[in-house]
Design an enzyme around this catalytic site. Structure first.
Site, PDB file in Angstrom:
ATOM      1  CB  SER A  70      -0.920  -0.003   1.210  1.00  0.00           C
ATOM      2  OG  SER A  70      -0.121  -0.167   2.346  1.00  0.00           O
ATOM      3  CB  THR A 112      -1.707   5.605   4.271  1.00  0.00           C
ATOM      4  OG1 THR A 112      -2.554   5.456   3.158  1.00  0.00           O
ATOM      5  CG2 THR A 112      -0.947   6.900   4.199  1.00  0.00           C
ATOM      6  CB  THR A 115      -0.777   6.376   0.543  1.00  0.00           C
ATOM      7  OG1 THR A 115      -1.666   5.267   0.485  1.00  0.00           O
ATOM      8  CG2 THR A 115      -1.353   7.501  -0.305  1.00  0.00           C
ATOM      9  NE  ARG A 143      -9.274   7.590  -3.655  1.00  0.00           N
ATOM     10  CZ  ARG A 143      -8.594   7.394  -2.536  1.00  0.00           C
ATOM     11  NH1 ARG A 143      -7.307   7.175  -2.583  1.00  0.00           N
ATOM     12  NH2 ARG A 143      -9.192   7.412  -1.372  1.00  0.00           N
ATOM     13  CB  VAL A 144      -5.783  12.357  -5.401  1.00  0.00           C
ATOM     14  CG1 VAL A 144      -4.917  12.797  -4.218  1.00  0.00           C
ATOM     15  CG2 VAL A 144      -4.936  12.292  -6.672  1.00  0.00           C
ATOM     16  N   GLY A 145      -6.640  10.516  -2.774  1.00  0.00           N
ATOM     17  CA  GLY A 145      -7.310  10.528  -1.473  1.00  0.00           C
ATOM     18  C   GLY A 145      -6.792  11.653  -0.582  1.00  0.00           C
ATOM     19  CG  ASP A 146      -6.577  10.683   3.522  1.00  0.00           C
ATOM     20  OD1 ASP A 146      -6.602   9.727   2.712  1.00  0.00           O
ATOM     21  OD2 ASP A 146      -6.129  10.578   4.672  1.00  0.00           O
ATOM     22  CB  THR A 178      -4.311   5.324   7.716  1.00  0.00           C
ATOM     23  OG1 THR A 178      -4.300   4.265   6.754  1.00  0.00           O
ATOM     24  CG2 THR A 178      -4.757   4.784   9.052  1.00  0.00           C
ATOM     25  N   GLY A 179      -6.916   5.217   5.992  1.00  0.00           N
ATOM     26  CA  GLY A 179      -8.270   4.717   5.762  1.00  0.00           C
ATOM     27  C   GLY A 179      -8.901   5.380   4.556  1.00  0.00           C
ATOM     28  N   GLY A 230      -9.896   7.775   2.328  1.00  0.00           N
ATOM     29  CA  GLY A 230      -9.505   9.170   2.216  1.00  0.00           C
ATOM     30  C   GLY A 230     -10.658  10.114   1.941  1.00  0.00           C
TER      31      GLY A 230
HETATM   32  N1  ASP Z   1      -5.891   7.168   3.014  1.00  0.00           N
HETATM   33  C1  ASP Z   1      -5.483   6.495   1.806  1.00  0.00           C
HETATM   34  C2  ASP Z   1      -6.284   7.017   0.661  1.00  0.00           C
HETATM   35  O1  ASP Z   1      -7.476   7.228   0.801  1.00  0.00           O
HETATM   36  C3  ASP Z   1      -5.658   5.033   1.845  1.00  0.00           C
HETATM   37  C4  ASP Z   1      -4.956   4.340   2.952  1.00  0.00           C
HETATM   38  O2  ASP Z   1      -4.901   4.819   4.074  1.00  0.00           O
HETATM   39  O3  ASP Z   1      -4.446   3.249   2.692  1.00  0.00           O
HETATM   40  O4  ASP Z   1      -5.735   7.143  -0.408  1.00  0.00           O
END
Ligand code: ASP
Length: 334
Positions: free
Chosen positions: A91, A193, A211, A221-224, A244-245, A247
């Protein structure tokens, strides 16, 4: 009202003396206020490193940088690089699971004790994106570079292009394509992450987050994780937080910024993490059963907190010479 006066008033009026203590003595100015310091009397725990998930080597690496007198920014960068190079972890960095088209795209950001920030989003072919994010912060007039522009910038700075899709990750993706619908899987296991926060012996704080994002995400796609205030926030006067989690849920609540601001208002890191999770799960009709979010936080005093929606989130903590993986407390106990 000047900060010093406000702080005095807050303590005199009994406005949560213990809760505001970390904020109070974080400020050089208030350190001189003997009355307040005597009343609070908390010895800061420093140096300290905290990181999401079971990341002992990354945390140890960061701690060693601090113990040798290295900078707190070097500590978090070097720590995160360990996970980026770890091909077994699926990841972060090389070996990260790809998007639904089979491309590994990485996101990262970094913040220093001065409040500077640098980030790269959706980068292909470059393993150590945390170091590229640092270069964005230090060597450009910008804070964020994306996709091809970020990759070109990295190459111009001497980073090598390499294939980030390992055989193991490719096999997992091929299997996913057969058994899954063509949409990202959102469960509580596939978020790993690394978000890392460190304080050096002088109390300076930096943070980093890197991450490969959500496994099998849509292309683009982009997360947090690379977004300031989402996956990471550091304020050297107060503390730092990282996420984490899923996003999307972190971004919608600006989770890491929220936690730091809650600490500024006097919450402990633990209380702040719990409230940030509350902001997600308490939304009317929010079905949080199928996704995970986890937060870590530290304040200037070296008090830490961690909280997640579901069980099985953990974090690594180095303090007072010991580096331990700790289970996080969590919301969904039923
Ligand atoms: N927070 C990350 C995202 O949404 C994913 C992760 O924590 O593994 O991209």
């Amino acid at each position: 009202m000047k900060r010093r006066n406000f702080i005095k008033k807050a303590s005199v009026s009994g406005l949560g003396l213990v809760a505001v203590s970390s904020t109070l003595i974080s400020c050089e100015e208030t350190k001189k206020d003997e009355k307040v310091v005597a009343a609070v009397n908390i010895k800061p725990i420093r140096p300290l490193v905290i990181a999401t998930w079971n990341t002992p080597l990354a945390v140890e690496t960061a701690a060693k940088v601090l113990e040798k007198g290295g900078s707190v920014l070097d500590a978090v960068e070097q720590g995160c690089r360990i996970e980026e190079a770890n091909e077994e972890g699926m990841s972060v960095g090389k070996g990260g699971l790809p998007d639904r088209d089979g491309d590994v795209t990485l996101d990262a950001c970094i913040m220093n004790e001065k409040g500077d920030y640098g980030a790269v989003l959706g980068v292909k072919n470059i393993k150590h994106v945390i170091s590229v994010a640092r270069k964005v912060m230090e060597d450009t007039p910008h804070v964020m570079l994306v996709a091809e522009g970020a990759e070109q910038f990295a190459v111009s700075k001497g980073f090598k292009r390499e294939n980030l899709l390992t055989e193991k990750a490719k096999k997992a993706w091929e299997k996913w394509k057969i058994t899954s619908e063509y949409k990202p899987i959102i469960n509580i296991e596939n978020h790993d992450t690394i978000g890392m926060l460190a304080i050096d012996k002088n109390g300076d704080i930096s943070g980093a987050c890197t991450t490969s994002g959500l496994a099998y995400k849509m292309a683009g796609r982009v997360g947090d994780s690379p977004i300031i205030g989402g996956g990471l926030f550091v304020d050297n006067e107060i503390g730092g937080a990282s996420a984490t989690g899923l996003g999307e849920e972190v971004l919608k609540t600006v989770g890491s910024f929220l936690i730091v601001e809650l600490m500024r208002q006097g919450k402990t890191p633990q209380q702040a993490c719990e409230e940030a999770i509350g902001r997600i799960v308490n939304k009317p009709g929010k079905d949080f059963k199928n996704f995970q979010v986890g937060y870590i936080a530290v304040n200037k005093q070296g008090e830490t907190g961690a909280y997640s929606i579901h069980e099985h989130f953990s974090y690594n903590l180095f303090k007072e010479g010991e580096n331990k993986n700790m289970p996080s407390d969590f919301f969904n106990k039923v």
